[in-house]
Design a protein around this motif. Structure first.
Motif, PDB file in Angstrom:
ATOM      1  N   HIS A 230       0.835  -1.204   0.000  1.00 22.81           N
ATOM      2  CA  HIS A 230       0.000   0.000   0.000  1.00 22.81           C
ATOM      3  C   HIS A 230       0.873   1.258   0.000  1.00 22.81           C
ATOM      4  O   HIS A 230       0.580   2.226  -0.722  1.00 22.81           O
ATOM      5  CB  HIS A 230      -0.920  -0.010   1.222  1.00 22.81           C
ATOM      6  CG  HIS A 230      -2.136   0.845   1.068  1.00 22.81           C
ATOM      7  ND1 HIS A 230      -2.279   2.055   1.707  1.00 22.81           N
ATOM      8  CD2 HIS A 230      -3.273   0.670   0.338  1.00 22.81           C
ATOM      9  CE1 HIS A 230      -3.450   2.585   1.384  1.00 22.81           C
ATOM     10  NE2 HIS A 230      -4.075   1.769   0.561  1.00 22.81           N
ATOM     11  N   GLN A 234       0.261   3.317  -3.689  1.00 23.24           N
ATOM     12  CA  GLN A 234      -0.876   4.240  -3.603  1.00 23.24           C
ATOM     13  C   GLN A 234      -0.512   5.713  -3.665  1.00 23.24           C
ATOM     14  O   GLN A 234      -1.311   6.543  -4.090  1.00 23.24           O
ATOM     15  CB  GLN A 234      -1.642   3.961  -2.300  1.00 23.24           C
ATOM     16  CG  GLN A 234      -2.996   4.634  -2.206  1.00 23.24           C
ATOM     17  CD  GLN A 234      -3.023   5.727  -1.143  1.00 23.24           C
ATOM     18  OE1 GLN A 234      -1.987   6.257  -0.756  1.00 23.24           O
ATOM     19  NE2 GLN A 234      -4.213   6.075  -0.696  1.00 23.24           N
ATOM     20  N   SER A 333      -2.828  -0.779  -5.217  1.00 24.66           N
ATOM     21  CA  SER A 333      -2.813  -0.693  -3.758  1.00 24.66           C
ATOM     22  C   SER A 333      -3.854  -1.594  -3.116  1.00 24.66           C
ATOM     23  O   SER A 333      -3.727  -1.965  -1.948  1.00 24.66           O
ATOM     24  CB  SER A 333      -3.024   0.755  -3.316  1.00 24.66           C
ATOM     25  OG  SER A 333      -4.353   1.183  -3.568  1.00 24.66           O
ATOM     26  N   GLY A 360      -0.112   3.783   2.573  1.00 23.06           N
ATOM     27  CA  GLY A 360      -0.210   4.681   1.429  1.00 23.06           C
ATOM     28  C   GLY A 360      -0.379   6.128   1.819  1.00 23.06           C
ATOM     29  O   GLY A 360       0.161   7.025   1.159  1.00 23.06           O
TER      30      GLY A 360
END
Length: 447
Positions: A230, A234, A333, A360
Motif C-alpha cells: 500500500h 498508492q 494498492s 499509502g
C-alpha cells in the motif's frame, strides 16, 4: 467461522445489496474527500488565505485519516462495520455542513479534520463486509471494484461540483452535499447487516490486552507486506490527484487548465477499468500478488523517469501515458488488503486492514511535504514562479519512496512465504490459488 451458525447465504443477492449500499457511501466519502479540488480559488478568496494555507486543508485531512486507522481498526473489530459506517457518516455530514457555513480559516480546518476522521471509518469497514459476505474467489474482484467505483466520487467532485458552486454558491453547494449523508445513514440502517453468521465475528477486546493484540498483528509478516504494498503503490496517484498533479501539468508542462483537468479525470477512468483486471489476476494467482504490485510500481516509476528526464516539456501523448500508468497505482494498492485477508482471521481483519491502510497515506503525506519543501526552496516566489526545472527536481523525490517501498515488499514477501511454509498445508494452498490459508486465515468454509 468454525462453530458459528450461518444465517444467510454469502455471495448472493443479499450480499450484493449490502455491498452496493456500502459502496454508495464510499463514493460519497471520496466526493467529500476531494470536494476542495475545484474550489481552491474560491476557498482562497472566502477564507483570505495563501497557497500554503490552502494546501493545509488537504494535508490535515489526510493526516487525520492516517492517524485514525489503528483506532478505527480496533473499533471495527469490537463494534462491527455497521456502527463504524454510521459513525463515519455522521462525522462527515457534520464536518461538511460546518464547512459550508463558516468563513473562519481556523474553524474550516477543524471542519476538514472532522471530515477526515469520518472518512477514515469507512473503507476498512466496507472491506470487512466484503470479507464476511462474499466467497473467497469473489472477494478480490469485489474489493477492486469498491476502490475503483469509489473514485467516481472524485469525478462528481470535479465538473458537477464546479457547476454547482457557480450556480448555487458556496454555502448551498456544500450544505446540499452534507445532506446526502443523512440519506446514506438511513440506507445503511435499513440494508446493512454486519455478518451472515449468528455471531458477527466481533472480538471483545479488553483494554489491557489491546497492546499485545496490536503487537501480534504488526509482527505478522503478512501485515508488513500489505503495508509495504500500500505504501509503495498508492501515493503517486493520490499526490497527483489531490495536490501536485494540476500544478505540474499547468505550470510545469504548459497545459491549459481545461486539458489538465481532463487528464486528471482520465486517470480516474483508467483506474476504474484497471481495477477488475487486477482483481481477477490476484484472485487467480495469489502467490504472485506482491510481484504484481512490484510490476505496477516499476511501470509507474519508469514512465515518470522518462518524463522527468526530458529537458523540455513533454508532448501531450506522453503525458496521457503518464497519467494512465500512474492511475494503475490505485488498483495496485488494493492488493495490500487481499494480502492482509490471507494472513489474518476475520475477527482481526479490521485492525490488520487499518495498519495496512496507513501505509499509502503516510507515503502520500511524506511526498506532498517533500515536493512542497523542494518547490519552496527552488521557487521562493511562490506558485506563480514555478518552472519545469523546479518540478523536475521536486517530483523526483518520488523515487526515494518507490525504492524504499520496493525493498520492503521484496523483504516481507520472503518473510511471509517462510511463515506460510511453516504452517502445514498453508504454502501448498497459496500455490494452488487459495487466499484463505489453513492454520492462518481459514476460519470458514466458503470456497
Amino acid at each position: 467461522m468454525t462453530g458459528t451458525r450461518q444465517l444467510h447465504n454469502i455471495g448472493r443477492r443479499r450480499a450484493y445489496a449490502i455491498w452496493a449500499t456500502a459502496l454508495a457511501v464510499y463514493v460519497l466519502a471520496v466526493f467529500h474527500r476531494t470536494s476542495l479540488g475545484v474550489a481552491g480559488l474560491i476557498a482562497a478568496d472566502r477564507f483570505d488565505i495563501n497557497g500554503s494555507q490552502l494546501a493545509t486543508f488537504t494535508v490535515l485531512q489526510l493526516a487525520v485519516y492516517a492517524a485514525m486507522q489503528i483506532p478505527v481498526g480496533v473499533m471495527l473489530d469490537r463494534f462491527g462495520s455497521k456502527a463504524l459506517i454510521v459513525g463515519g457518516l455522521i462525522a462527515m455530514t457534520v464536518g461538511q455542513l460546518w464547512f459550508s457555513v463558516t468563513d473562519s480559516y481556523g474553524l474550516a480546518l477543524c471542519a476538514r479534520a472532522l471530515l477526515g476522521a469520518g472518512d477514515a471509518m469507512l473503507f476498512t469497514s466496507i472491506l470487512r463486509l466484503i470479507a464476511l459476505w462474499f466467497l473467497v474467489r469473489q472477494a478480490p474482484v469485489i474489493t477492486q471494484l469498491t476502490g475503483m467505483v469509489g473514485q467516481m466520487g472524485a469525478v462528481a467532485a470535479a465538473i458537477p461540483l464546479s457547476a454547482a458552486l457557480h450556480a448555487w454558491g458556496w454555502t448551498m453547494t456544500y450544505a446540499s452535499a452534507a445532506f446526502l449523508g443523512v440519506i446514506a445513514i438511513v440506507a445503511i440502517l435499513v440494508v446493512v447487516k454486519d455478518s451472515p453468521y449468528e455471531r458477527g465475528a466481533v472480538e471483545k477486546i479488553k483494554i489491557r490486552a489491546l497492546r499485545n493484540s496490536l503487537g501480534e498483528i504488526w509482527r505478522d509478516p503478512g501485515t508488513r507486506l500489505g503495508l509495504s504494498v500500500h505504501f509503495t503503490t498508492q501515493f503517486a496517484p493520490t499526490v497527483f490527484a489531490l495536490l501536485w498533479g494540476y500544478p505540474f501539468l499547468v505550470a510545469g508542462q504548459g497545459l491549459t487548465p481545461g486539458r489538465a483537468s481532463a487528464l486528471l479525470t482520465w486517470m480516474t477512468f483508467v483506474a476504474l477499468f484497471a481495477g477488475p483486471t487486477i482483481g481477477r489476476w490476484t484472485s487467480r494467482y495469489p502467490y504472485y500478488r506482491s510481484v504484481m504490485a512490484l510490476s505496477v510500481v516499476g511501470a509507474i516509476s519508469l514512465v515518470w523517469a522518462i518524463v522527468l528526464a526530458r529537458p523540455t516539456q513533454s508532448p501531450l501523448w506522453l503525458l496521457i501515458i503518464l497519467v494512465s500508468v500512474t492511475g494503475f497505482g490505485g488498483p495496485g494498492s488494493m492488493i495490500a488488503f487481499d494480502l492482509a485477508r490471507s494472513f489474518h482471521r476475520s475477527e482481526r481483519y479490521g485492525r490488520a486492514s487499518g495498519m495496512v491502510n496507513m501505509g499509502g497515506f503516510i507515503a502520500s503525506l511524506t511526498t506532498m511535504a517533500l515536493v512542497g519543501m523542494i518547490l519552496d526552496r527552488l521557487a521562493p516566489g511562490g506558485p506563480d514562479t514555478y518552472t519545469l526545472d523546479d518540478f523536475r527536481v521536486a517530483m523526483s523525490s518520488q523515487f526515494l519512496l518507490w525504492g524504499f517501498g520496493a525493498w520492503m515488499i521484496w523483504r516481507y514477501r520472503r518473510h511471509s512465504l517462510r511463515r506460510a511454509a511453516r504452517v502445514p498445508g498453508a504454502f501448498e494452498a497459496l500455490r494452488d490459488g487459495s487466499t484463505l490459508l489453513p492454520g492462518i486465515s481459514r476460519d470458514r468454509d466458503d470456497d
